[in-house]
Design a protein around this motif. Structure first.
Motif, PDB file in Angstrom:
ATOM      1  N   HIS A  88       0.828  -1.211   0.000  1.00 14.66           N
ATOM      2  CA  HIS A  88       0.000   0.000   0.000  1.00 14.66           C
ATOM      3  C   HIS A  88       0.862   1.261   0.000  1.00 14.66           C
ATOM      4  O   HIS A  88       0.580   2.211  -0.735  1.00 14.66           O
ATOM      5  CB  HIS A  88      -0.946  -0.001   1.205  1.00 14.66           C
ATOM      6  CG  HIS A  88      -1.883   1.158   1.213  1.00 14.66           C
ATOM      7  ND1 HIS A  88      -3.014   1.198   0.413  1.00 14.66           N
ATOM      8  CD2 HIS A  88      -1.830   2.356   1.856  1.00 14.66           C
ATOM      9  CE1 HIS A  88      -3.627   2.363   0.586  1.00 14.66           C
ATOM     10  NE2 HIS A  88      -2.928   3.088   1.457  1.00 14.66           N
ATOM     11  N   ILE A  89       1.902   1.274   0.808  1.00  8.23           N
ATOM     12  CA  ILE A  89       2.757   2.478   0.863  1.00  8.23           C
ATOM     13  C   ILE A  89       3.404   2.708  -0.516  1.00  8.23           C
ATOM     14  O   ILE A  89       3.542   3.853  -0.968  1.00  8.23           O
ATOM     15  CB  ILE A  89       3.828   2.349   1.976  1.00  8.23           C
ATOM     16  CG1 ILE A  89       3.159   2.222   3.351  1.00  8.23           C
ATOM     17  CG2 ILE A  89       4.792   3.537   1.959  1.00  8.23           C
ATOM     18  CD1 ILE A  89       2.383   3.432   3.802  1.00  8.23           C
ATOM     19  N   ASP A  90       3.770   1.614  -1.175  1.00  9.65           N
ATOM     20  CA  ASP A  90       4.305   1.769  -2.536  1.00  9.65           C
ATOM     21  C   ASP A  90       3.251   2.385  -3.459  1.00  9.65           C
ATOM     22  O   ASP A  90       3.567   3.183  -4.339  1.00  9.65           O
ATOM     23  CB  ASP A  90       4.766   0.407  -3.088  1.00  9.65           C
ATOM     24  CG  ASP A  90       6.073  -0.072  -2.447  1.00  9.65           C
ATOM     25  OD1 ASP A  90       6.606   0.638  -1.568  1.00  9.65           O
ATOM     26  OD2 ASP A  90       6.554  -1.164  -2.810  1.00  9.65           O
ATOM     27  N   LYS A  91       2.001   1.993  -3.232  1.00 15.51           N
ATOM     28  CA  LYS A  91       0.917   2.558  -4.046  1.00 15.51           C
ATOM     29  C   LYS A  91       0.752   4.050  -3.760  1.00 15.51           C
ATOM     30  O   LYS A  91       0.572   4.857  -4.683  1.00 15.51           O
ATOM     31  CB  LYS A  91      -0.394   1.805  -3.765  1.00 15.51           C
ATOM     32  CG  LYS A  91      -1.557   2.289  -4.602  1.00 15.51           C
ATOM     33  CD  LYS A  91      -2.812   1.453  -4.405  1.00 15.51           C
ATOM     34  CE  LYS A  91      -2.713   0.112  -5.108  1.00 15.51           C
ATOM     35  NZ  LYS A  91      -3.947  -0.682  -5.009  1.00 15.51           N
ATOM     36  N   VAL A  92       0.838   4.425  -2.490  1.00  9.23           N
ATOM     37  CA  VAL A  92       0.739   5.842  -2.115  1.00  9.23           C
ATOM     38  C   VAL A  92       1.862   6.631  -2.807  1.00  9.23           C
ATOM     39  O   VAL A  92       1.632   7.704  -3.361  1.00  9.23           O
ATOM     40  CB  VAL A  92       0.816   6.008  -0.570  1.00  9.23           C
ATOM     41  CG1 VAL A  92       0.869   7.486  -0.187  1.00  9.23           C
ATOM     42  CG2 VAL A  92      -0.370   5.324   0.104  1.00  9.23           C
ATOM     43  N   ALA A  93       3.050   6.039  -2.802  1.00 10.09           N
ATOM     44  CA  ALA A  93       4.192   6.713  -3.441  1.00 10.09           C
ATOM     45  C   ALA A  93       3.910   6.935  -4.928  1.00 10.09           C
ATOM     46  O   ALA A  93       4.200   8.009  -5.474  1.00 10.09           O
ATOM     47  CB  ALA A  93       5.463   5.885  -3.248  1.00 10.09           C
ATOM     48  N   ALA A  94       3.323   5.915  -5.577  1.00 10.65           N
ATOM     49  CA  ALA A  94       3.014   6.045  -7.007  1.00 10.65           C
ATOM     50  C   ALA A  94       2.014   7.180  -7.238  1.00 10.65           C
ATOM     51  O   ALA A  94       2.163   7.985  -8.165  1.00 10.65           O
ATOM     52  CB  ALA A  94       2.477   4.722  -7.546  1.00 10.65           C
ATOM     53  N   VAL A  95       1.005   7.260  -6.366  1.00 11.57           N
ATOM     54  CA  VAL A  95       0.003   8.324  -6.493  1.00 11.57           C
ATOM     55  C   VAL A  95       0.648   9.701  -6.306  1.00 11.57           C
ATOM     56  O   VAL A  95       0.351  10.649  -7.021  1.00 11.57           O
ATOM     57  CB  VAL A  95      -1.155   8.112  -5.479  1.00 11.57           C
ATOM     58  CG1 VAL A  95      -2.065   9.326  -5.410  1.00 11.57           C
ATOM     59  CG2 VAL A  95      -1.944   6.846  -5.832  1.00 11.57           C
ATOM     60  N   LEU A  96       1.572   9.772  -5.333  1.00 14.05           N
ATOM     61  CA  LEU A  96       2.228  11.060  -5.045  1.00 14.05           C
ATOM     62  C   LEU A  96       3.329  11.398  -6.049  1.00 14.05           C
ATOM     63  O   LEU A  96       3.843  12.511  -6.063  1.00 14.05           O
ATOM     64  CB  LEU A  96       2.852  11.023  -3.643  1.00 14.05           C
ATOM     65  CG  LEU A  96       1.897  10.954  -2.450  1.00 14.05           C
ATOM     66  CD1 LEU A  96       2.677  10.671  -1.172  1.00 14.05           C
ATOM     67  CD2 LEU A  96       1.103  12.252  -2.314  1.00 14.05           C
ATOM     68  N   GLY A  97       3.750  10.385  -6.840  1.00 14.28           N
ATOM     69  CA  GLY A  97       4.876  10.581  -7.742  1.00 14.28           C
ATOM     70  C   GLY A  97       6.199  10.656  -6.996  1.00 14.28           C
ATOM     71  O   GLY A  97       7.150  11.302  -7.422  1.00 14.28           O
ATOM     72  N   MET A  98       6.249   9.985  -5.859  1.00 13.33           N
ATOM     73  CA  MET A  98       7.474   9.984  -5.045  1.00 13.33           C
ATOM     74  C   MET A  98       8.156   8.635  -5.157  1.00 13.33           C
ATOM     75  O   MET A  98       7.517   7.630  -5.465  1.00 13.33           O
ATOM     76  CB  MET A  98       7.106  10.154  -3.560  1.00 13.33           C
ATOM     77  CG  MET A  98       7.130  11.557  -3.046  1.00 13.33           C
ATOM     78  SD  MET A  98       6.621  11.558  -1.299  1.00 13.33           S
ATOM     79  CE  MET A  98       8.200  11.446  -0.485  1.00 13.33           C
ATOM     80  N   ASP A  99       9.444   8.594  -4.852  1.00 15.51           N
ATOM     81  CA  ASP A  99      10.106   7.299  -4.757  1.00 15.51           C
ATOM     82  C   ASP A  99       9.589   6.598  -3.484  1.00 15.51           C
ATOM     83  O   ASP A  99       9.547   7.210  -2.424  1.00 15.51           O
ATOM     84  CB  ASP A  99      11.624   7.475  -4.654  1.00 15.51           C
ATOM     85  CG  ASP A  99      12.300   6.132  -4.490  1.00 15.51           C
ATOM     86  OD1 ASP A  99      12.492   5.460  -5.518  1.00 15.51           O
ATOM     87  OD2 ASP A  99      12.579   5.732  -3.341  1.00 15.51           O
ATOM     88  N   PRO A 100       9.226   5.317  -3.598  1.00  7.57           N
ATOM     89  CA  PRO A 100       8.654   4.645  -2.424  1.00  7.57           C
ATOM     90  C   PRO A 100       9.592   4.606  -1.217  1.00  7.57           C
ATOM     91  O   PRO A 100       9.142   4.780  -0.084  1.00  7.57           O
ATOM     92  CB  PRO A 100       8.351   3.223  -2.917  1.00  7.57           C
ATOM     93  CG  PRO A 100       8.764   3.139  -4.335  1.00  7.57           C
ATOM     94  CD  PRO A 100       9.174   4.491  -4.805  1.00  7.57           C
ATOM     95  N   LEU A 101      10.864   4.415  -1.473  1.00  5.40           N
ATOM     96  CA  LEU A 101      11.788   4.334  -0.332  1.00  5.40           C
ATOM     97  C   LEU A 101      11.921   5.702   0.343  1.00  5.40           C
ATOM     98  O   LEU A 101      12.069   5.798   1.563  1.00  5.40           O
ATOM     99  CB  LEU A 101      13.154   3.793  -0.790  1.00  5.40           C
ATOM    100  CG  LEU A 101      14.047   3.194   0.297  1.00  5.40           C
ATOM    101  CD1 LEU A 101      13.320   2.175   1.154  1.00  5.40           C
ATOM    102  CD2 LEU A 101      15.296   2.566  -0.318  1.00  5.40           C
ATOM    103  N   GLU A 102      11.823   6.746  -0.467  1.00  2.00           N
ATOM    104  CA  GLU A 102      11.875   8.100   0.066  1.00  2.00           C
ATOM    105  C   GLU A 102      10.641   8.359   0.958  1.00  2.00           C
ATOM    106  O   GLU A 102      10.744   8.925   2.047  1.00  2.00           O
ATOM    107  CB  GLU A 102      11.925   9.095  -1.101  1.00  2.00           C
ATOM    108  CG  GLU A 102      12.371  10.478  -0.740  1.00  2.00           C
ATOM    109  CD  GLU A 102      13.651  10.510   0.096  1.00  2.00           C
ATOM    110  OE1 GLU A 102      14.611   9.804  -0.272  1.00  2.00           O
ATOM    111  OE2 GLU A 102      13.663  11.218   1.122  1.00  2.00           O
ATOM    112  N   LEU A 103       9.484   7.895   0.483  1.00  2.00           N
ATOM    113  CA  LEU A 103       8.246   8.055   1.268  1.00  2.00           C
ATOM    114  C   LEU A 103       8.363   7.291   2.586  1.00  2.00           C
ATOM    115  O   LEU A 103       7.941   7.774   3.646  1.00  2.00           O
ATOM    116  CB  LEU A 103       7.046   7.540   0.453  1.00  2.00           C
ATOM    117  CG  LEU A 103       5.685   7.617   1.152  1.00  2.00           C
ATOM    118  CD1 LEU A 103       5.286   9.064   1.434  1.00  2.00           C
ATOM    119  CD2 LEU A 103       4.597   6.930   0.319  1.00  2.00           C
ATOM    120  N   LYS A 104       8.938   6.095   2.524  1.00  2.00           N
ATOM    121  CA  LYS A 104       9.107   5.286   3.733  1.00  2.00           C
ATOM    122  C   LYS A 104      10.077   5.969   4.707  1.00  2.00           C
ATOM    123  O   LYS A 104       9.852   6.002   5.906  1.00  2.00           O
ATOM    124  CB  LYS A 104       9.575   3.873   3.349  1.00  2.00           C
ATOM    125  CG  LYS A 104       8.484   3.094   2.605  1.00  2.00           C
ATOM    126  CD  LYS A 104       8.932   1.748   2.047  1.00  2.00           C
ATOM    127  CE  LYS A 104       7.774   1.164   1.213  1.00  2.00           C
ATOM    128  NZ  LYS A 104       8.050  -0.187   0.704  1.00  2.00           N
TER     129      LYS A 104
END
Lengths: 155, 752
Positions: B377-393
């Protein structure tokens, strides 16, 4: 019942067996060589691997009668004169085991590889061991042990 | 012989070879089926239900079969027909109601191994089939009630922030409505078979001292408890011994009670020892597996990626009986919000009954399922935000002083950021992520990461209720013996405990023995589960060893001589020198079981796993080409064994993600063999690049060790899925990622 004569761990053995007896059953139940393990019944896991005439074989895929006249070496017969076989030593030193149930087959299979190819690459080790399944280690230290053994014996 | 502290060379932190290594490499280690036959021994077998639900009308024994040498046991022969665990819903043998396929109904034993199998075929069961419930969604509807009054085996609710109110649903919905960005998704995970290479087995017999069972098992005192209940024997007349055990991974936590009860029932009736060893097919069909889970998540965050609120519902499939499901669900719920800080949270977790074999303990114990969901899910949030998932984490990860969903303030031993940064650096994540995003040919490459933590030890007040005990005895010549019910099932307990004792008592490693775990001779240390062996029981053992060592040295100071001589004098004078200690958890732990709030675990171990894959876009085969990990273990008692746990656990997780799949047809397993239930081989295993991070836990042994047995199972699947998603550009929300499923998803044209 037919009689078979073979050499197991350098000892002459003669026995009467039911024709349907598998080699693994013969080794475990008639000769009490319980280091030969049964993990799957369907020839996938490789825990029952032994040497038959110098070639590694899954002993659940072979009838005892087919081993008539053969020379069989199990994990119990691998150490010589109280000294571990280099592959046994390598598995022990390099943590190539956890629960140990696959280990006898893994060690025999690996020893066979080095007989055929004394300096295998990591890829060749992995390919060769494809028929021996370990659920504990992730294979990392098994591969390391085999490569270390190859290195050691090449010195 | 050691004379004192000045001469002792520390062993903690050294990768000493396994204590049980030699017998295992030379083939003399005796697993249960390697034990010599006892005189008169019989072989046991089980007749099981072919249907998932029904009423047993009659059992027919073929009159043309010679039954004279066959012992037969049915429900009528069971003194108290229930398997003692959490609830008493599961019978030892089904008497009337059948609730899952493979449910045991008749036990048979015979001296001739082949005849007992023929006898099995001469039993026929007359069963009136009933409608079945085979998945959680059906179960939730309660059209057919197959457990209790509503099929709900257990429910937990965790609330935080504004959701921590009577009407938590409206409250969390209101918070989510206020968030700048809302993302929702659902994520499913499937059964997994433990597939320890040694199948389940036991030998049981009765004699003048009571009942004995020796078997392949993790928790001798579970079996003891089950015997106590079913046979009503005195505790001192029940003797349960662990044989050398060929892997468990949770699969030999609760199930051995059943096979041991079966063998003991046959032995009681026949008056002979009974050996019962499952073949692989029976083992896969009848024993417990990982709970499938279905998770729905809705989250809200700021545009810049600051996570605010989470609403999550977890449905776990408990199977036909309760077994350990409430505890598995608990761990799942407590890990559901991941390694991230949320101001507002509502996590609801339900376990539902189905007419499938009971699901049970499996490494990770519910956490891999919810961590799968939250990481995807967090990876999905990152995709929606256009952010790198690891950066979001990185932005939202729990840190020192952060507050978890249960309100636990993390005030010690937090290493999430460190693990994330180490794994990121060693894998060159940023460079590869960018490079693999370029347009690709037939072979697509991808890289993905999972960040997670795992609570070590029992949940909440568990350790306080359990009061685990362990002992260290002084032996002649100054040797020490560890007595504990914590078993070595391959994970290395024997070796690591010896290292802890060696250093604590300052005696050479070769002077430390490990007693065979038998309930008659070792104290109840609690079960060998929950990443608690090293951290919890290891700390008891450490304190006991220190106490015994100090007593000998005091004697040495008073009257001189070597450590060994002082030990012998002490033993001659006192008869017995033992330190038997009981665990007391850190006093700061406060847990409210009713509201599921407080310190869920004394501490967490942290990790970041990064997987790199290649996907063949024509065949949809996935190859994991590299696997990096940075794992905080507190303190590595034996670094190589520690890495071995991480690599082995990670590969089980990779197997769960890519290959392992039980195929069900109306409650029946279609692939109960190693021929078609595929686990990873040496060729499937990626090169592992394993970094250990040591952020000590001050209450852990050896200078701060934490539990890490389960943790490596948590992050492998979401990391691999993230990498496959990166490679193919198709959402990977459901396990497993087999080529057939990837092909179907690709064909359906779904694009992120």
């Amino acid at each position: 019942m037919p009689a078979i004569s073979l050499k197991v761990n350098q000892r002459a053995v003669t026995a009467e067996v039911e024709p349907r007896t598998l080699l693994v059953e013969f080794l475990r139940e008639h000769l009490s060589l319980t280091g030969v393990h049964v993990g799957c019944d369907t020839s996938q896991c490789g825990a029952c691997t032994v040497f038959v005439d110098g070639v590694s074989v899954k002993s659940c895929t072979m009838l005892a009668m087919e081993a008539d006249g053969a020379e069989v070496t199990t994990i119990e017969g691998l150490a010589q004169g109280g000294k571990l076989h280099p592959m046994q030593q390598a598995f022990h030193e390099h943590h190539g085991l956890q629960c140990g149930f696959c280990t006898p087959g893994m060690v025999i299979s690996s020893a066979d590889l080095l007989k055929r190819n004394p300096r295998p690459t990591e890829g060749q080790v992995r390919e060769w061991l494809e028929g021996n399944i370990c659920r504990c280690t992730g294979y990392h230290n098994i591969v390391k042990a085999v490569l270390a053994c190859a290195e050691g014996s090449a010195k | 012989m050691s004379q004192g502290p000045s001469q002792h060379l520390p062993t903690v932190g050294k990768s000493v070879p396994r204590a049980d290594g030699t017998p295992k490499v030379i083939g003399t280690a005796r697993y249960v089926d390697d034990l010599p036959a006892m005189p008169g021994e019989l072989h046991g077998a089980t007749v099981r239900s072919p249907v998932p639900r029904g009423i047993l009308k009659s059992i027919r024994f073929d009159p043309n079969f010679d039954w004279s040498d066959i012992t037969i046991v049915t429900a009528e022969d069971v003194p108290l027909n229930t398997v003692a665990l959490i609830a008493e819903d599961q019978p030892v043998l089904a008497a009337r109601h059948i609730n899952h396929a493979y449910e045991p109904i008749v036990l048979l034993a015979c001296a001739d191994k082949r005849r007992v199998l023929l006898a099995k075929n001469a039993v026929s069961l007359d069963i009136e089939a009933l409608p079945t419930v085979l998945d959680v969604h059906e179960s939730l509807k309660n059209t057919h009630t197959v457990w209790g009054t509503d099929n709900i085996q257990k429910r937990y609710l965790i609330t935080k922030g504004r959701a921590d109110t009577e009407d938590s649903v409206s409250a969390i919905d209101a918070v989510l409505a206020e968030c700048e960005v809302r993302v929702s998704g659902s994520y499913s995970s499937h059964h997994q078979e433990q597939l320890y290479i040694e199948p389940q087995g036991v030998v049981a017999w009765w004699d003048e001292s009571g009942v004995h069972a020796t078997g392949s098992l993790q928790c001798p005192f579970y079996v003891h408890k089950a015997f106590l209940k079913t046979f009503g024997e005195q505790p001192s007349r029940i003797h349960i011994t662990q044989a050398v055990t060929g892997g468990g991974f949770g699969g030999k936590e609760e199930y051995p009670s059943i096979i041991a009860l079966h063998a003991a029932l046959l032995s009681k009736k026949s008056g002979k020892p009974v050996r019962m060893i499952y073949d692989r097919k029976e083992d896969i069909e009848a024993t417990t597996k990982r709970h499938p889970a279905f998770c729905e998540i809705e989250t809200g965050c700021d545009k810049d990626g600051k996570l605010r609120a989470i609403k999550m519902r977890v449905l776990m499939d408990g199977g036909a009986y309760l077994t350990l499901t409430p505890v598995v669900l608990s761990r799942g719920a407590l890990h559901a919000s991941g390694a991230y800080e949320w101001e507002h949270a509502r996590i609801e977790a339900l376990a539902l009954a189905t007419n499938t074999p009971p699901n049970g303990a499996f490494r990770g114990f519910g956490a891999p399922q919810t961590i799968w969901a939250i990481e995807r899910h967090i990876d999905k949030v990152a995709a929606v935000l256009g952010m790198d998932p690891l950066e979001l984490k990185r932005k939202n990860i729990l840190k020192l002083g952060s507050v978890t969903a249960t309100g636990q303030v993390l005030h010690t031993s937090v290493a999430g950021v460190e693990c994330l940064e180490k794994a990121r650096a060693v894998s060159e994540y940023d460079r590869r992520r960018k490079a693999y995003s370029e347009k690709q040919g037939r072979i697509a490459r991808g890289i993905g990461a999972a960040v997670f933590m795992h609570g070590a030890g029992f949940t909440g007040s568990g350790e306080r209720y359990l009061k685990g005990k362990a002992a260290v005895d002084l032996l002649p010549g100054g040797r020490l013996r560890i007595r504990t019910a914590s078993t070595d099932i391959g994970q290395g307990t024997e070796t690591v405990f010896r290292q802890i004792v060696s250093d604590a008592a300052q005696v050479p490693l070769s002077d430390v023995d490990f007693a065979v775990p038998c309930t008659t001779h070792v104290p109840d240390s609690g079960p060998t589960v929950a990443s608690r062996t090293v951290m919890v029981v290891g700390s008891i053992v450490e304190a006991a060893a220190r106490e015994v060592g100090d007593r000998v040295r005091k004697e040495q100071q008073a009257s001189g001589g070597t450590f060994a001589e002082a030990a012998d004098r002490l033993l001659a004078r006192e008869g017995e020198v033992t330190s038997l200690l009981q665990y007391s958890p850190p006093s700061y732990i406060q847990w409210d079981d009713q509201h599921y709030r407080g310190d869920a675990y004394p501490c967490f171990a942290w990790a970041c796993f990064i997987a790199e894959v290649e996907v063949d876009r024509e065949t949809f085969e996935v190859t994991v080409t590299n696997f990096w990990s940075a794992t905080d273990v507190g303190r590595a008692i034996n670094p190589t064994q520690c890495r071995g746990q991480i690599e082995g656990g990670a590969l089980q997780a990779i197997g769960w993600a890519l290959f392992e799949e039980l195929v069900w047809d109306k409650g029946i397993i279609k692939n109960p063999r190693m021929t078609n239930y595929i686990v990873p081989t040496a060729l499937d295993a990626p090169p592992f690049h394993t970094v250990l991070v040591e952020e000590p836990f001050s209450f852990g042994p050896g200078g701060g060790a934490k539990g890490i047995g389960e943790l490596p199972m948590d992050g492998g699947a979401p990391a691999v899925a993230a990498a496959v998603e990166h490679a193919l550009g198709i959402p990977m929300d459901d396990l497993p990622l087999t080529p057939e499923r990837l092909f179907a998803r690709s064909a359906s044209g779904a694009q992120t």
